[in-house]
Write an enzyme that holds these catalytic residues in place. Structure first.
Site, short mmCIF file in Angstrom:
data_model
loop_
_atom_site.label_atom_id
_atom_site.label_comp_id
_atom_site.label_asym_id
_atom_site.label_seq_id
_atom_site.Cartn_x
_atom_site.Cartn_y
_atom_site.Cartn_z
N ILE A 54 -99.37 22.90 10.33
CA ILE A 54 -99.12 24.33 10.31
C ILE A 54 -98.36 24.68 9.03
O ILE A 54 -97.35 24.05 8.72
CB ILE A 54 -98.32 24.77 11.56
CG1 ILE A 54 -99.11 24.42 12.83
CG2 ILE A 54 -98.01 26.27 11.50
CD1 ILE A 54 -98.35 24.65 14.13
N HIS B 178 -95.20 21.35 1.04
CA HIS B 178 -95.47 20.22 1.92
C HIS B 178 -96.77 20.39 2.69
O HIS B 178 -97.52 19.42 2.89
CB HIS B 178 -94.29 20.01 2.89
CG HIS B 178 -94.37 18.76 3.69
ND1 HIS B 178 -94.26 17.51 3.13
CD2 HIS B 178 -94.57 18.57 5.02
CE1 HIS B 178 -94.39 16.59 4.07
NE2 HIS B 178 -94.57 17.21 5.23
#
Length: 155
Positions: free
Chosen positions: A87, A93
């Site tokens: 998500i 990241h």
């Protein structure tokens, strides 16, 4: 190969196939839903319960290494399935994990000439993940069975 009457792919018979599944535990409730849908669909396609091997890993970046271990191990698999959920957050990241896990999954399939259904969700938010979890789990099972049968025919 297509069914001339319906234009649907043939090869969704899972009888006699052995399927390995690697599930990331990060976003566990979502990935557990992916897992349950995938296994239910594999069973509906005729894959025997004792012919499904499930392993879990901490997150999506660890999925390719576990897939490699399954592909290179002594146990024979006709196809593998990668399950996970990434998500988007506020940092880079997300892109790193999504890109590297995807590239790793693809590389393992090509290096070991084994079909891998990649159902590592990459979504903007948790709501999108929930909408996709069950259908993508089922899709992954169908892809694994179809590609296992196709490679069996081609090789």
């Amino acid at each position: 190969m297509l069914d001339a009457d319906q234009g649907q792919p043939l090869g969704l018979d899972g009888k006699g196939l052995t399927i390995g599944i690697v599930r990331a535990r990060f976003n566990d409730a979502i990935t557990k839903t992916l897992e349950q849908a995938c296994i239910a669909e594999l069973r509906a396609l005729g894959v025997e319960e004792d012919s499904i091997r499930l392993v879990t890993v901490p997150g999506a970046l660890e999925v390719p290494l576990a897939l490699k271990a399954l592909a290179a191990g002594d146990e024979h698999f006709d196809a593998l399935v990668a399950l996970g959920c990434i998500i988007r957050g506020e940092t880079y990241h997300f892109e790193l994990v999504a890109n590297e896990s995807g590239a790793g999954v693809t590389r393992i399939g090509l290096d070991h000439q084994i079909p891998i259904a990649n159902a590592i969700l990459t979504v903007e938010n948790e709501d999108q993940a929930w909408v996709r979890a069950e259908p993508k789990g089922r899709d992954a099972a169908r892809v694994a069975v179809e590609m296992a049968n196709l490679l069996d025919e081609l090789l």
